[in-house]
Design an enzyme around this catalytic site. Structure first.
Site, short mmCIF file in Angstrom:
data_model
loop_
_atom_site.label_atom_id
_atom_site.label_comp_id
_atom_site.label_asym_id
_atom_site.label_seq_id
_atom_site.Cartn_x
_atom_site.Cartn_y
_atom_site.Cartn_z
N ARG A 63 -10.80 -0.38 14.14
CA ARG A 63 -10.48 0.42 12.97
C ARG A 63 -11.23 -0.12 11.76
O ARG A 63 -12.08 0.54 11.19
CB ARG A 63 -8.96 0.40 12.73
CG ARG A 63 -8.52 1.29 11.58
CD ARG A 63 -7.01 1.26 11.36
NE ARG A 63 -6.53 0.03 10.76
CZ ARG A 63 -5.32 -0.13 10.26
NH1 ARG A 63 -4.44 0.86 10.32
NH2 ARG A 63 -4.94 -1.28 9.73
N LYS B 24 0.85 -1.20 0.00
CA LYS B 24 0.00 0.00 0.00
C LYS B 24 0.88 1.25 0.00
O LYS B 24 2.07 1.18 0.32
CB LYS B 24 -0.91 -0.03 1.24
CG LYS B 24 -0.16 -0.01 2.57
CD LYS B 24 -1.08 -0.35 3.74
CE LYS B 24 -0.32 -0.33 5.05
NZ LYS B 24 -1.12 -0.88 6.16
N MET C 81 10.50 24.40 3.11
CA MET C 81 9.81 23.50 2.18
C MET C 81 10.80 22.74 1.29
O MET C 81 10.67 21.54 1.07
CB MET C 81 8.84 24.30 1.29
CG MET C 81 8.01 23.43 0.37
SD MET C 81 7.09 24.39 -0.83
CE MET C 81 5.89 25.19 0.22
N TYR D 186 13.79 30.52 8.78
CA TYR D 186 12.51 31.16 9.10
C TYR D 186 12.37 31.42 10.59
O TYR D 186 12.76 30.59 11.42
CB TYR D 186 11.35 30.26 8.66
CG TYR D 186 11.07 30.36 7.18
CD1 TYR D 186 10.66 31.56 6.60
CD2 TYR D 186 11.20 29.25 6.37
CE1 TYR D 186 10.40 31.65 5.24
CE2 TYR D 186 10.93 29.32 5.00
CZ TYR D 186 10.52 30.53 4.45
OH TYR D 186 10.28 30.61 3.12
C1 LIG Z 1 -0.34 -1.85 6.85
C2 LIG Z 1 -0.90 -3.18 7.20
C3 LIG Z 1 -0.06 -4.31 7.32
C4 LIG Z 1 1.45 -4.22 7.27
O1 LIG Z 1 1.92 -3.73 8.50
P1 LIG Z 1 3.49 -3.61 8.82
O2 LIG Z 1 3.52 -3.18 10.22
O3 LIG Z 1 4.02 -2.59 7.88
O4 LIG Z 1 4.10 -4.94 8.58
C5 LIG Z 1 -0.64 -5.54 7.49
N1 LIG Z 1 -1.98 -5.67 7.59
C6 LIG Z 1 -2.82 -4.60 7.54
C7 LIG Z 1 -4.28 -4.81 7.67
C8 LIG Z 1 -2.31 -3.33 7.35
O5 LIG Z 1 -3.13 -2.27 7.31
#
Ligand SMILES: *Cc1c(COP(=O)(O)O)cnc(C)c1O
Length: 377
Positions: free
Chosen positions: A150, A51, A320, A272
């Site tokens: 979640r 992801k 930035m 800044y």
């Molecule tokens: C992001 C995620 C993972 C991977 O988690 P890591 O800690 O990066 O290994 C696995 N399962 C779900 C549902 C996630 O959202």
């Protein structure tokens, strides 16, 4: 490793002249990290979480490398990520959408052969209805909430879901899954509570394969492995568990160019807000990366970059597009226009930068900007 030599060697190969930052992604190291996890897990399968563009490293290149290592289960968060990744992978690879089905994406999802992770009865009904309309069975994964609140079927939906599964055979459940909230902490009691809840769910939904562990979960032991693990951060070289030595190999190196150097007297304001004032004569270098490139603003007066093993503190606020570092510790003339300093590499890990910035390795990785010259090796 000498960053000047490394980069001059790269420049002669494929790197554009004059880039202001070089992000090197070591696909061989990525492959070794995958093999390490796969052998810890065997005979349990190791999937991969890709992801957010594989945590910023490039989902296509990462997924293709892992496919060549034998990975067949790829997890993204959103449908749009799955659509982008699908053409880059062979048919034998399955792509799962962790955030589930968004209304309106059902037909596209079914037609592209992407597998949704169903998180609620509402999503189950949408998918089942889509299957009815298409007059065929559609694959899905079911995610249960075991204590993170979640994503996933909440406890109160489980009885109705079980009844729906008994009635309707038009959704083919590939496996069931849940996600750990504290897997990075080997001592957390929540790990045990979540696995106990998963065991109750397995009793209520017998006969299904289970996927449970993320990176941290792989290191919690066999009980957490199910039949398919979902590591993300560990593949990319991040530490799967807090504390102790990171068992994974670094995958990233980031070098940033100097765009200006100067010497200023004591009492000079920097950056800044004039927030930093020199206390003695100071030599400074301005480097060509700022918060738009993923150097968090919180690194101001806290973080550092390195040159040949010497720590060069970031002074004043991160801008930035640039940050200013104190190079007084280096011999005069050591850095000039175009020289490179190390942001991530042998002297400074992802966890070091994340710690200085008050965040986690995940946020550093996914924040890396797209103005660097990316090089895969
Ligand atoms: C992001 C995620 C993972 C991977 O988690 P890591 O800690 O990066 O290994 C696995 N399962 C779900 C549902 C996630 O959202």
């Amino acid at each position: 490793m000498d960053s000047d030599i490394l980069v001059s060697r790269r420049r002669t190969a494929t790197i554009t002249q004059g880039a202001t930052g070089y992000l090197t992604i070591d696909l061989a190291a990525l492959g070794r990290n995958y093999s390490k996890l796969a052998s810890m897990l065997a005979p349990v399968r190791a999937g991969a979480v890709v992801k957010a563009d594989a945590y910023g490293l490039g989902a296509e290149r990462v997924a293709q490398t892992l496919y060549d290592q034998g990975c067949r289960h790829f997890f993204v968060a959103q449908f749009v990520e799955a659509v982008r990744l699908r053409p880059a992978l062979a048919k034998a690879a399955q792509i799962f959408v962790l955030n589930g089905l968004q209304p309106g994406s059902e037909l596209a999802c079914a037609e592209s052969g992407i597998v949704p992770v169903l998180n609620s009865l509402a999503q189950w009904r949408q998918w089942s209805e889509t299957a009815r309309r298409l007059k065929r069975s559609l694959p899905a994964v079911l995610q249960f909430d075991t204590g993170m609140s979640r994503l996933g079927f909440p406890e109160e939906e489980r009885a109705e879901l079980a009844a729906a599964i008994r009635d309707g055979a038009n959704v083919e459940i590939l496996f069931i899954m849940s996600h750990l909230a504290c897997a990075d902490d080997l001592e957390s009691s929540q790990n045990g509570e979540q696995i106990a809840e998963m065991a109750r769910i397995a009793d209520e939904f017998p006969g299904f394969d289970i996927s449970f562990a993320n990176s941290g979960g792989v290191f919690l032991g066999d009980a957490y492995h199910g039949v398919l693990a979902r590591p993300g951060i560990a593949l990319y070289g991040g530490a799967p568990n807090a504390g102790g030595k990171n068992p994974m190999e670094p995958v990233l190196r980031l070098d940033v160019a100097v765009v200006q150097t100067r010497t200023v007297p004591s009492g000079t304001k920097i950056g800044y807000g004039g927030a930093y004032v020199t206390r003695s004569q100071t030599r400074l270098a301005t480097i060509a990366a700022g918060y738009a490139d993923g150097l968090p603003r919180s690194l101001g007066d806290r973080g550092a970059v390195y040159h040949k093993g010497t720590r060069l503190p970031i002074v004043g606020r991160v801008s930035m597009d640039s940050a200013t570092v104190d190079i007084t510790a280096l011999p005069e003339g050591a850095l000039s226009l175009g020289s490179l300093v190390e942001v991530l590499g042998p002297n400074q890990t992802l966890e070091d930068v994340a710690g200085d910035a008050g965040t986690i390795s995940y946020e550093i990785l996914t924040g890396l900007g797209d103005r660097y010259d990316r090089h895969y090796c």
